[in-house]
Every structure is written in C-alpha cells, then in structure tokens.
Design a protein around this motif. Structure first.
Motif, PDB file in Angstrom:
ATOM      1  N   PRO A  30    -128.949  28.339 -15.243  1.00  0.00           N
ATOM      2  CA  PRO A  30    -128.654  29.783 -15.150  1.00  0.00           C
ATOM      3  C   PRO A  30    -129.163  30.581 -16.356  1.00  0.00           C
ATOM      4  N   ALA A  31    -129.182  29.962 -17.538  1.00  0.00           N
ATOM      5  CA  ALA A  31    -129.676  30.680 -18.726  1.00  0.00           C
ATOM      6  C   ALA A  31    -131.139  31.080 -18.543  1.00  0.00           C
ATOM      7  N   HIS A  32    -131.931  30.214 -17.912  1.00  0.00           N
ATOM      8  CA  HIS A  32    -133.342  30.538 -17.682  1.00  0.00           C
ATOM      9  C   HIS A  32    -133.522  31.403 -16.436  1.00  0.00           C
ATOM     10  N   MET A  33    -132.668  31.188 -15.457  1.00  0.00           N
ATOM     11  CA  MET A  33    -132.748  31.960 -14.218  1.00  0.00           C
ATOM     12  C   MET A  33    -132.615  33.461 -14.486  1.00  0.00           C
ATOM     13  N   LYS A  34    -131.782  33.806 -15.488  1.00  0.00           N
ATOM     14  CA  LYS A  34    -131.612  35.222 -15.870  1.00  0.00           C
ATOM     15  C   LYS A  34    -132.943  35.874 -16.208  1.00  0.00           C
ATOM     16  N   HIS A  35    -133.910  35.051 -16.656  1.00  0.00           N
ATOM     17  CA  HIS A  35    -135.190  35.595 -17.123  1.00  0.00           C
ATOM     18  C   HIS A  35    -136.335  35.214 -16.188  1.00  0.00           C
TER      19      HIS A  35
ATOM     20  N   ALA B  81    -146.690  28.813 -15.633  1.00  0.00           N
ATOM     21  CA  ALA B  81    -147.709  28.429 -16.628  1.00  0.00           C
ATOM     22  C   ALA B  81    -147.172  28.482 -18.056  1.00  0.00           C
ATOM     23  N   LEU B  82    -146.143  29.290 -18.291  1.00  0.00           N
ATOM     24  CA  LEU B  82    -145.601  29.385 -19.650  1.00  0.00           C
ATOM     25  C   LEU B  82    -144.964  28.080 -20.096  1.00  0.00           C
ATOM     26  N   PHE B  83    -144.519  27.263 -19.129  1.00  0.00           N
ATOM     27  CA  PHE B  83    -143.970  25.965 -19.509  1.00  0.00           C
ATOM     28  C   PHE B  83    -145.032  25.102 -20.193  1.00  0.00           C
ATOM     29  N   GLY B  84    -146.284  25.226 -19.745  1.00  0.00           N
ATOM     30  CA  GLY B  84    -147.381  24.496 -20.383  1.00  0.00           C
ATOM     31  C   GLY B  84    -147.545  24.899 -21.838  1.00  0.00           C
TER      32      GLY B  84
ATOM     33  N   ASP C  43    -136.957  39.405 -27.013  1.00  0.00           N
ATOM     34  CA  ASP C  43    -136.172  40.364 -26.227  1.00  0.00           C
ATOM     35  C   ASP C  43    -134.833  39.771 -25.786  1.00  0.00           C
ATOM     36  N   ALA C  44    -134.816  38.461 -25.466  1.00  0.00           N
ATOM     37  CA  ALA C  44    -133.616  37.857 -24.859  1.00  0.00           C
ATOM     38  C   ALA C  44    -132.564  37.494 -25.903  1.00  0.00           C
ATOM     39  N   ILE C  45    -132.994  37.121 -27.101  1.00  0.00           N
ATOM     40  CA  ILE C  45    -132.054  36.538 -28.059  1.00  0.00           C
ATOM     41  C   ILE C  45    -131.703  37.529 -29.149  1.00  0.00           C
TER      42      ILE C  45
ATOM     43  N   ARG D 103    -139.635  37.054 -15.900  1.00  0.00           N
ATOM     44  CA  ARG D 103    -140.600  37.013 -17.004  1.00  0.00           C
ATOM     45  C   ARG D 103    -141.167  35.625 -17.256  1.00  0.00           C
ATOM     46  N   ILE D 104    -140.531  34.592 -16.707  1.00  0.00           N
ATOM     47  CA  ILE D 104    -140.971  33.213 -16.994  1.00  0.00           C
ATOM     48  C   ILE D 104    -141.868  32.711 -15.864  1.00  0.00           C
ATOM     49  N   ALA D 105    -143.168  32.796 -16.052  1.00  0.00           N
ATOM     50  CA  ALA D 105    -144.117  32.257 -15.079  1.00  0.00           C
ATOM     51  C   ALA D 105    -144.239  30.749 -15.313  1.00  0.00           C
TER      52      ALA D 105
ATOM     53  N   GLU E  24    -127.373  31.723 -34.078  1.00  0.00           N
ATOM     54  CA  GLU E  24    -126.561  31.101 -33.026  1.00  0.00           C
ATOM     55  C   GLU E  24    -127.445  30.342 -32.028  1.00  0.00           C
ATOM     56  N   HIS E  25    -128.563  30.944 -31.639  1.00  0.00           N
ATOM     57  CA  HIS E  25    -129.474  30.266 -30.701  1.00  0.00           C
ATOM     58  C   HIS E  25    -130.005  28.962 -31.309  1.00  0.00           C
ATOM     59  N   LEU E  26    -130.364  29.005 -32.577  1.00  0.00           N
ATOM     60  CA  LEU E  26    -130.923  27.808 -33.222  1.00  0.00           C
ATOM     61  C   LEU E  26    -129.867  26.709 -33.354  1.00  0.00           C
TER      62      LEU E  26
ATOM     63  N   ILE F 194    -137.456  17.630 -18.854  1.00  0.00           N
ATOM     64  CA  ILE F 194    -136.517  18.750 -18.722  1.00  0.00           C
ATOM     65  C   ILE F 194    -137.268  19.990 -18.208  1.00  0.00           C
ATOM     66  N   ALA F 195    -138.475  20.199 -18.723  1.00  0.00           N
ATOM     67  CA  ALA F 195    -139.276  21.340 -18.251  1.00  0.00           C
ATOM     68  C   ALA F 195    -139.539  21.209 -16.750  1.00  0.00           C
ATOM     69  N   GLN F 196    -139.818  19.982 -16.315  1.00  0.00           N
ATOM     70  CA  GLN F 196    -140.059  19.741 -14.891  1.00  0.00           C
ATOM     71  C   GLN F 196    -138.827  20.085 -14.053  1.00  0.00           C
TER      72      GLN F 196
ATOM     73  N   LYS G  85    -127.374  26.350 -31.236  1.00  0.00           N
ATOM     74  CA  LYS G  85    -127.178  25.874 -29.866  1.00  0.00           C
ATOM     75  C   LYS G  85    -128.284  24.901 -29.458  1.00  0.00           C
ATOM     76  N   LEU G  86    -129.528  25.243 -29.828  1.00  0.00           N
ATOM     77  CA  LEU G  86    -130.647  24.369 -29.447  1.00  0.00           C
ATOM     78  C   LEU G  86    -130.646  23.061 -30.248  1.00  0.00           C
ATOM     79  N   ALA G  87    -130.173  23.122 -31.496  1.00  0.00           N
ATOM     80  CA  ALA G  87    -130.041  21.877 -32.272  1.00  0.00           C
ATOM     81  C   ALA G  87    -128.972  20.990 -31.630  1.00  0.00           C
ATOM     82  N   ALA G  88    -127.877  21.604 -31.153  1.00  0.00           N
ATOM     83  CA  ALA G  88    -126.827  20.836 -30.465  1.00  0.00           C
ATOM     84  C   ALA G  88    -127.366  20.253 -29.161  1.00  0.00           C
ATOM     85  N   PHE G  89    -128.209  21.044 -28.459  1.00  0.00           N
ATOM     86  CA  PHE G  89    -128.821  20.558 -27.214  1.00  0.00           C
ATOM     87  C   PHE G  89    -129.657  19.302 -27.472  1.00  0.00           C
ATOM     88  N   TRP G  90    -130.530  19.366 -28.473  1.00  0.00           N
ATOM     89  CA  TRP G  90    -131.404  18.214 -28.745  1.00  0.00           C
ATOM     90  C   TRP G  90    -130.614  17.024 -29.286  1.00  0.00           C
TER      91      TRP G  90
HETATM   92  C1  HEM Z   1    -132.362  29.260 -23.614  1.00  0.00           C
HETATM   93  C2  HEM Z   1    -136.806  30.848 -22.553  1.00  0.00           C
HETATM   94  C3  HEM Z   1    -138.261  26.286 -21.790  1.00  0.00           C
HETATM   95  C4  HEM Z   1    -133.999  24.702 -23.392  1.00  0.00           C
HETATM   96  C5  HEM Z   1    -133.442  30.071 -23.375  1.00  0.00           C
HETATM   97  C6  HEM Z   1    -133.406  31.524 -23.435  1.00  0.00           C
HETATM   98  C7  HEM Z   1    -134.653  31.961 -23.149  1.00  0.00           C
HETATM   99  C8  HEM Z   1    -135.480  30.798 -22.893  1.00  0.00           C
HETATM  100  C9  HEM Z   1    -135.141  33.406 -23.088  1.00  0.00           C
HETATM  101  C10 HEM Z   1    -132.173  32.384 -23.757  1.00  0.00           C
HETATM  102  C11 HEM Z   1    -131.403  32.618 -22.484  1.00  0.00           C
HETATM  103  C12 HEM Z   1    -130.304  33.639 -22.675  1.00  0.00           C
HETATM  104  O1  HEM Z   1    -129.232  33.282 -23.185  1.00  0.00           O
HETATM  105  O2  HEM Z   1    -130.518  34.811 -22.312  1.00  0.00           O
HETATM  106  C13 HEM Z   1    -137.579  29.748 -22.229  1.00  0.00           C
HETATM  107  C14 HEM Z   1    -138.968  29.819 -21.815  1.00  0.00           C
HETATM  108  C15 HEM Z   1    -139.371  28.539 -21.592  1.00  0.00           C
HETATM  109  C16 HEM Z   1    -138.242  27.658 -21.879  1.00  0.00           C
HETATM  110  C17 HEM Z   1    -139.775  31.111 -21.692  1.00  0.00           C
HETATM  111  C18 HEM Z   1    -140.702  28.020 -21.110  1.00  0.00           C
HETATM  112  C19 HEM Z   1    -141.535  28.746 -20.365  1.00  0.00           C
HETATM  113  C20 HEM Z   1    -137.257  25.450 -22.175  1.00  0.00           C
HETATM  114  C21 HEM Z   1    -137.324  24.002 -22.192  1.00  0.00           C
HETATM  115  C22 HEM Z   1    -136.116  23.567 -22.662  1.00  0.00           C
HETATM  116  C23 HEM Z   1    -135.298  24.734 -22.924  1.00  0.00           C
HETATM  117  C24 HEM Z   1    -138.537  23.189 -21.748  1.00  0.00           C
HETATM  118  C25 HEM Z   1    -135.637  22.161 -22.907  1.00  0.00           C
HETATM  119  C26 HEM Z   1    -136.459  21.127 -23.113  1.00  0.00           C
HETATM  120  C27 HEM Z   1    -133.167  25.795 -23.527  1.00  0.00           C
HETATM  121  C28 HEM Z   1    -131.749  25.710 -23.818  1.00  0.00           C
HETATM  122  C29 HEM Z   1    -131.270  27.026 -23.875  1.00  0.00           C
HETATM  123  C30 HEM Z   1    -132.422  27.887 -23.630  1.00  0.00           C
HETATM  124  C31 HEM Z   1    -130.924  24.434 -24.015  1.00  0.00           C
HETATM  125  C32 HEM Z   1    -129.834  27.478 -24.145  1.00  0.00           C
HETATM  126  C33 HEM Z   1    -129.112  27.662 -22.809  1.00  0.00           C
HETATM  127  C34 HEM Z   1    -127.661  28.068 -23.037  1.00  0.00           C
HETATM  128  O3  HEM Z   1    -127.408  29.260 -23.259  1.00  0.00           O
HETATM  129  O4  HEM Z   1    -126.784  27.178 -23.037  1.00  0.00           O
HETATM  130  N1  HEM Z   1    -134.710  29.667 -23.047  1.00  0.00           N
HETATM  131  N2  HEM Z   1    -137.177  28.439 -22.256  1.00  0.00           N
HETATM  132  N3  HEM Z   1    -136.028  25.857 -22.623  1.00  0.00           N
HETATM  133  N4  HEM Z   1    -133.541  27.106 -23.430  1.00  0.00           N
HETATM  134 FE1  HEM Z   1    -135.339  27.764 -22.824  1.00  0.00          FE
END
Ligand code: HEM
Length: 124
Positions: A66-71, A78-81, A34-36, A74-76, A41-43, A110-112, A45-50
């Motif tokens: 803030p990218a995660h805060m937007k969601h 427990a989902l980090f596990g 739903d979010a992406i 929906r992000i409980a 582009e996301h892949l 990072i998850a912590q 970005k995440l390759a650049a992150f790692w």
């Molecule tokens: C971006 C979900 C855990 C790294 C995102 C986005 C979602 C998401 C939906 C897209 C945000 C947007 O642009 O609207 C989740 C969920 C997680 C999780 C459900 C676990 C419950 C993690 C963890 C890491 C991570 C553990 C790193 C180890 C990132 C990064 C982005 C991202 C780097 C890109 C942020 C940006 O736009 O610069 N994640 N994520 N995520 N996530 Fe996660």
C-alpha cells in the motif's frame, strides 16, 4: 575504506548512502522528495526493513505494497530498473562482494513482487 558489516549499523549506513543517491537521481529523486516529509524517519524505517529482511530481526512492521500503491501514478515499471541499478552500485561500493550479491538478490525479488502487486491485476 573497509566494507560495511551486515549488521544494524552497517545496514543503516548503506541505506543512508543509497537514499542520498536516490534523491540526487533525475528520475527517482523527485518522487521520493515529494513523498517523504521526514527523511530521518524514512531512513530509520528502511534500515529496520533491511534488518528484518537480511537479519530476520523483525524490526520492520509495515506494509510496503500500500505504501507504493499510493504513488502508483508516478511509479512506472521501468523505474524499478533504475532503483535496482543504484542499489547494485551502492552495495558493490560499500559491502563485501558476498553481501552485495545477497542484498541485490533480495532487492530484485522484492522489486518483482512489488511490481506484480502494483501492475498485474486480473480484474482490470
Ligand atoms: C517506501 C518509492 C522500490 C522498499 C517508499 C515511498 C516511496 C517509495 C515514495 C514512501 C511511501 C510513502 O510513505 O508515501 C519507491 C520507488 C521505487 C521503490 C519509486 C522503485 C521504482 C522499492 C524497493 C523496495 C522498497 C525495490 C525494497 C526492496 C520500501 C519500503 C518503504 C518504501 C520498505 C516503507 C514502506 C512503509 O511505509 O512501511 N518507496 N520505492 N521500495 N519503499 Fe519504496
């Protein structure tokens, strides 16, 4: 199959494989799907992150909190596990044992810190 290298090309292949599993996961898949809108582009970005995290390449410029805060709705926690479980499986299958452990360790930290930022607030 030979393990992937811990370089930009190997990390990109790892990220691609990981998000293929995430998208297919019953709990995590719908949130990401739903979010992406733009998966290539996301892949990238995440390759650049790692690459920034593991190779200190400085390729990622972004703000994960803030990218995660937007969601947040929906992000409980427990989902980090579940996310870390899929990351452990994917890194174990595709990387050397030493690289897999290093990647898992970084992801857990990072998850912590993401969870602290998202769910632990002194003022609410
Ligand atoms: C971006 C979900 C855990 C790294 C995102 C986005 C979602 C998401 C939906 C897209 C945000 C947007 O642009 O609207 C989740 C969920 C997680 C999780 C459900 C676990 C419950 C993690 C963890 C890491 C991570 C553990 C790193 C180890 C990132 C990064 C982005 C991202 C780097 C890109 C942020 C940006 O736009 O610069 N994640 N994520 N995520 N996530 Fe996660």
């Amino acid at each position: 199959m030979a393990a992937l290298e811990m370089d930009d090309e190997g990390l990109k292949a790892l990220v691609d494989a990981f998000y293929a599993r995430v998208r297919a996961d019953g709990a995590l898949g719908p949130i990401f799907n739903d979010a992406i809108a733009d998966w290539p582009e996301h892949l990238d970005k995440l390759a650049a992150f790692w690459s920034s995290v593991m190779l200190t390449s400085g390729r990622y410029k972004g703000q994960p909190v803030p990218a995660h805060m937007k969601h947040k709705d929906r992000i409980a926690p427990a989902l980090f596990g579940r996310w870390l479980e899929l990351w452990a499986q994917t890194t174990e299958e595709l990387m050397t044992p030493g690289a897999a452990v290093a990647l898992q360790d970084r992801a857990a930290r990072i998850a912590q810190s993401l969870q602290l930022a998202m769910f632990f607030r002194l003022d609410d």
